[in-house]
Motif scaffolding. Structure first.
Motif, short mmCIF file in Angstrom:
data_model
loop_
_atom_site.label_atom_id
_atom_site.label_comp_id
_atom_site.label_asym_id
_atom_site.label_seq_id
_atom_site.Cartn_x
_atom_site.Cartn_y
_atom_site.Cartn_z
N TRP A 100 57.71 37.28 164.82
CA TRP A 100 57.86 36.08 165.51
C TRP A 100 59.10 35.34 165.04
O TRP A 100 59.90 34.94 165.67
CB TRP A 100 56.73 35.16 165.12
CG TRP A 100 56.60 33.73 165.64
CD1 TRP A 100 56.41 33.16 166.93
CD2 TRP A 100 57.27 32.61 164.87
NE1 TRP A 100 56.62 32.02 166.96
CE2 TRP A 100 57.06 31.59 165.71
CE3 TRP A 100 57.93 32.49 163.67
CZ2 TRP A 100 57.53 30.21 165.49
CZ3 TRP A 100 58.27 30.96 163.38
CH2 TRP A 100 57.97 29.85 164.11
N GLU A 101 59.36 35.62 163.84
CA GLU A 101 60.52 35.18 163.25
C GLU A 101 62.05 35.49 163.97
O GLU A 101 62.80 34.92 164.13
CB GLU A 101 60.76 35.27 161.62
CG GLU A 101 61.94 34.85 160.85
CD GLU A 101 63.18 35.72 160.73
OE1 GLU A 101 64.26 35.55 160.55
OE2 GLU A 101 62.85 36.96 161.36
N GLN A 102 61.99 36.96 164.16
CA GLN A 102 62.95 37.51 164.96
C GLN A 102 63.28 37.15 166.43
O GLN A 102 64.32 36.92 166.99
CB GLN A 102 62.99 39.13 164.69
CG GLN A 102 63.30 39.60 163.40
CD GLN A 102 64.83 39.38 163.04
OE1 GLN A 102 65.57 40.22 163.36
NE2 GLN A 102 65.10 38.28 162.15
N TYR A 103 62.08 36.95 167.10
CA TYR A 103 61.97 36.55 168.40
C TYR A 103 62.17 35.24 168.91
O TYR A 103 62.50 34.87 169.78
CB TYR A 103 60.93 37.28 169.06
CG TYR A 103 61.26 38.92 169.34
CD1 TYR A 103 62.04 39.25 170.27
CD2 TYR A 103 60.59 39.60 168.57
CE1 TYR A 103 62.42 40.79 170.35
CE2 TYR A 103 60.87 41.11 168.61
CZ TYR A 103 61.68 41.24 169.58
OH TYR A 103 61.82 42.74 169.54
N ASN A 104 61.41 34.20 168.19
CA ASN A 104 61.33 32.87 168.29
C ASN A 104 62.02 31.94 167.35
O ASN A 104 62.42 30.87 167.78
CB ASN A 104 59.57 32.57 168.27
CG ASN A 104 59.00 33.10 169.38
OD1 ASN A 104 58.51 34.17 169.23
ND2 ASN A 104 58.76 32.40 170.50
N HIS A 105 62.19 32.26 166.29
CA HIS A 105 62.75 31.41 165.42
C HIS A 105 64.15 31.65 165.01
O HIS A 105 64.89 30.81 165.19
CB HIS A 105 62.01 31.61 163.95
CG HIS A 105 62.35 30.79 162.75
ND1 HIS A 105 63.87 31.06 162.07
CD2 HIS A 105 61.84 29.55 162.13
CE1 HIS A 105 63.50 29.96 161.08
NE2 HIS A 105 62.52 29.35 161.22
N GLU A 106 64.60 32.86 164.57
CA GLU A 106 65.77 33.05 164.19
C GLU A 106 66.95 33.03 165.60
O GLU A 106 67.99 32.36 165.30
CB GLU A 106 65.90 34.76 164.05
CG GLU A 106 67.38 35.11 163.39
CD GLU A 106 68.24 35.77 164.35
OE1 GLU A 106 69.43 36.29 164.04
OE2 GLU A 106 68.04 35.91 165.39
#
Length: 206
Positions: A100-106
């Motif tokens: 999720w961090e790589q696809y939505n946050h970062e």
């Protein structure tokens, strides 16, 4: 770990920082090699041939093997340590947050930091300028989701810190450089202070 480890990085990148932070928490030494992404140093024929054909950093070099992608490198470093849960579901949930961090946050929080702190308004392309309202909206949504998740818990997964916390910390703690107001997210702010208080913590400038 007996292999010689080299981190090919741009030190101010949150994705590179999360690898250094993971290594610090597990007590693993890294040799560091710096590349200036603003000058295209990861796009040279030598880099593409010998480090990462995708032309990106970070890359963790393990002996004579090369492991691109920050979360994969963090997982390799943290294997067999308490940063990876014993419980099978919790391990999968940790990976869920890392993905999720790589696809939505970062792509939103980190990209806004890059545009505002590194590119600067005067050098923005028309495409970059047009993308900003969507990046801001999606970044705010990501921070709000994190805040709701952390409202009644100390960590993202289970009752102790995992790689999910390390990987999400890296760009969240610099979110204000991208124009996000972390005071709007009190649970996130408490969590950031909690992660920064862990033994072995290092700052992005260390």
């Amino acid at each position: 770990m007996t292999e010689h480890l080299i981190l090919h990085e741009y030190a101010q990148s949150g994705n590179c920082y999360k690898i250094r932070l993971t290594a610090a928490h597990v007590g693993t030494a890294l040799e560091r090699r710096e590349y200036d992404i603003m000058k295209g140093e990861t796009r040279t024929p030598e880099f593409l041939a010998n480090v990462n054909a995708n032309g990106r950093i970070p890359v963790l070099q393990i002996g004579d093997r090369f492991l691109p992608e920050s979360n994969a490198a963090c997982f390799w470093l943290a294997t067999y340590t308490p940063l990876i849960p014993d419980d099978r579901f919790d391990t999968a949930d940790m990976l869920r947050w890392m993905n999720w961090e790589q696809y939505n946050h970062e792509p939103n929080v980190a990209t806004m930091r890059f545009l505002r702190a590194f590119v600067g308004d005067a050098r923005l392309t028309d495409e970059q300028r047009t993308s900003i309202p969507v990046k801001v909206r999606n970044g705010e949504a990501a921070l709000a989701l994190m805040d709701a998740h952390l409202e009644h818990r100390d960590f993202f997964v289970g009752d102790s810190p995992t790689l999910a916390d390390i990987c999400l910390y890296a760009y969240t703690h610099t979110a204000e450089e991208g124009g996000f107001n972390l005071a709007r997210y009190p649970a996130v702010s408490r969590w950031l202070a909690r992660v920064a208080s862990f033994p072995g913590h290092v700052t992005i400038d260390a």
